[in-house]
Scaffold this active site. Sequence first.
Site, PDB file in Angstrom:
ATOM      1  N   PRO A  10       0.782  -1.231   0.000  1.00  0.00           N
ATOM      2  CA  PRO A  10       0.000   0.000   0.000  1.00  0.00           C
ATOM      3  C   PRO A  10       0.819   1.289   0.000  1.00  0.00           C
ATOM      4  CG  PRO A  10      -0.238  -1.176   2.080  1.00  0.00           C
ATOM      5  CD  PRO A  10       0.448  -2.097   1.129  1.00  0.00           C
ATOM      6  N   ASN A  11       0.346   2.213  -0.808  1.00  0.00           N
ATOM      7  CA  ASN A  11       0.867   3.581  -0.933  1.00  0.00           C
ATOM      8  C   ASN A  11       2.174   3.691  -1.704  1.00  0.00           C
ATOM      9  OD1 ASN A  11      -1.273   4.890   0.562  1.00  0.00           O
ATOM     10  ND2 ASN A  11      -0.437   3.881   2.369  1.00  0.00           N
ATOM     11  N   ARG A  18       5.489  12.305  -3.241  1.00  0.00           N
ATOM     12  CA  ARG A  18       5.377  12.902  -1.902  1.00  0.00           C
ATOM     13  C   ARG A  18       6.442  12.346  -0.979  1.00  0.00           C
ATOM     14  NH1 ARG A  18      -1.015  11.996  -1.662  1.00  0.00           N
ATOM     15  NH2 ARG A  18      -1.304  12.972  -3.669  1.00  0.00           N
ATOM     16  N   TYR A  23      11.297   8.803   1.243  1.00  0.00           N
ATOM     17  CA  TYR A  23      11.244   7.681   0.291  1.00  0.00           C
ATOM     18  C   TYR A  23      12.000   7.927  -1.015  1.00  0.00           C
ATOM     19  CZ  TYR A  23       7.643   6.117   3.519  1.00  0.00           C
ATOM     20  OH  TYR A  23       6.976   5.722   4.646  1.00  0.00           O
ATOM     21  N   ASN A  74       8.070  -5.473  -0.650  1.00  0.00           N
ATOM     22  CA  ASN A  74       7.980  -4.354   0.281  1.00  0.00           C
ATOM     23  C   ASN A  74       6.507  -4.290   0.676  1.00  0.00           C
ATOM     24  OD1 ASN A  74       7.729  -1.988   1.670  1.00  0.00           O
ATOM     25  ND2 ASN A  74       9.027  -0.792   0.279  1.00  0.00           N
ATOM     26  N   ALA A  77       3.012  -0.670   5.050  1.00  0.00           N
ATOM     27  CA  ALA A  77       2.593  -0.710   6.457  1.00  0.00           C
ATOM     28  C   ALA A  77       2.051  -2.085   6.862  1.00  0.00           C
ATOM     29  CB  ALA A  77       1.550   0.374   6.717  1.00  0.00           C
ATOM     30  N   GLU A  98      12.405  -9.321   2.281  1.00  0.00           N
ATOM     31  CA  GLU A  98      11.612  -8.141   2.646  1.00  0.00           C
ATOM     32  C   GLU A  98      12.482  -6.892   2.452  1.00  0.00           C
ATOM     33  OE1 GLU A  98      10.256  -8.464   6.715  1.00  0.00           O
ATOM     34  OE2 GLU A  98       9.996  -6.302   6.874  1.00  0.00           O
ATOM     35  N   HIS A 100      12.644  -2.528   2.634  1.00  0.00           N
ATOM     36  CA  HIS A 100      12.086  -1.228   3.001  1.00  0.00           C
ATOM     37  C   HIS A 100      13.004  -0.132   2.513  1.00  0.00           C
ATOM     38  CE1 HIS A 100       9.022  -3.127   5.314  1.00  0.00           C
ATOM     39  NE2 HIS A 100       9.950  -3.884   5.877  1.00  0.00           N
ATOM     40  N   ARG A 107      12.659   5.071  12.780  1.00  0.00           N
ATOM     41  CA  ARG A 107      11.389   5.807  12.681  1.00  0.00           C
ATOM     42  C   ARG A 107      10.493   5.499  13.894  1.00  0.00           C
ATOM     43  NH1 ARG A 107       8.974   5.222   6.871  1.00  0.00           N
ATOM     44  NH2 ARG A 107       7.823   7.047   7.618  1.00  0.00           N
TER      45      ARG A 107
HETATM   46  O1  CA2 Z   1      10.267   2.183   4.087  1.00  0.00           O
HETATM   47  C1  CA2 Z   1       9.465   1.480   3.488  1.00  0.00           C
HETATM   48  O2  CA2 Z   1       9.684   1.007   2.371  1.00  0.00           O
HETATM   49  C2  CA2 Z   1       8.089   1.205   4.124  1.00  0.00           C
HETATM   50  O3  CA2 Z   1       7.711  -0.131   3.792  1.00  0.00           O
HETATM   51  C3  CA2 Z   1       7.137   2.205   3.492  1.00  0.00           C
HETATM   52  C4  CA2 Z   1       5.730   2.153   4.084  1.00  0.00           C
HETATM   53  C5  CA2 Z   1       5.796   2.242   5.606  1.00  0.00           C
HETATM   54  O4  CA2 Z   1       4.500   2.085   6.147  1.00  0.00           O
HETATM   55  C6  CA2 Z   1       6.723   1.196   6.209  1.00  0.00           C
HETATM   56  O5  CA2 Z   1       6.760   1.389   7.594  1.00  0.00           O
HETATM   57  C7  CA2 Z   1       8.113   1.328   5.631  1.00  0.00           C
HETATM   58  C8  CA2 Z   1       4.885   3.318   3.569  1.00  0.00           C
HETATM   59  C9  CA2 Z   1       4.836   3.452   2.094  1.00  0.00           C
HETATM   60  C10 CA2 Z   1       4.307   4.814   1.777  1.00  0.00           C
HETATM   61  O6  CA2 Z   1       4.833   5.217   0.551  1.00  0.00           O
HETATM   62  C11 CA2 Z   1       4.699   6.523   0.219  1.00  0.00           C
HETATM   63  C12 CA2 Z   1       5.436   6.940  -0.856  1.00  0.00           C
HETATM   64  C13 CA2 Z   1       5.369   8.254  -1.238  1.00  0.00           C
HETATM   65  C14 CA2 Z   1       4.565   9.143  -0.570  1.00  0.00           C
HETATM   66  C15 CA2 Z   1       3.820   8.705   0.512  1.00  0.00           C
HETATM   67  C16 CA2 Z   1       3.885   7.389   0.907  1.00  0.00           C
END
Ligand code: CA2
Length: 147
Positions: A10-11, A18, A23, A74, A77, A98, A100, A107
């Site tokens: 997700p996301n 963003r 990221y 990946n 969340a 896995e 990240h 964090r």
């Molecule tokens: O660091 C990572 O790759 C995470 O898997 C990213 C997840 C986060 O919930 C994990 O704790 C760590 C969130 C992905 C959100 O991706 C976005 C990308 C651009 C803008 C907003 C969110």
Amino acid sequence: MFSLLVLNGPNLNLLGTREPEVYGYETLDDIVTHLSKVAEEVGSTITHRQSNHEGELIDAIHAARGVHDGIIINPGAFTHYCYALRDAITAVNLPTIEVHLSNVHAREAFRHHSVIAPVALGQITGLGSSGYEWALRALVRHLQKKR
Ligand code: CA2
């Protein structure tokens, strides 16, 4: 020649649009394009899937059985609480790494725990988009050793 499934949760479709300070500036397409080249270099192929839905990721993991040799994921969340995703990885019994982008340990506390890590071959965190490349290289090396 190994066939690898790359899954993003997700996301992660928002990458590059963003929160670049967390990221990075690369889009998911940029990452997948690079990963395809690395896969070719090491004589393998990747199939990529991103989904914001738990069930779709689980279905993709189930469908990987007998089709792919390993998984790079990946889970976003879902990493921190999705036992169904963990069970799917256990069920298909494919080597899974896995990844990240951010250093989850630097964090918020809720990101420090992964329910996926215990069933994964390994975890790469905090190396940005290059984490996917190291995961791919490590997975191919692992599969070569098993042959
Ligand atoms: O660091 C990572 O790759 C995470 O898997 C990213 C997840 C986060 O919930 C994990 O704790 C760590 C969130 C992905 C959100 O991706 C976005 C990308 C651009 C803008 C907003 C969110």
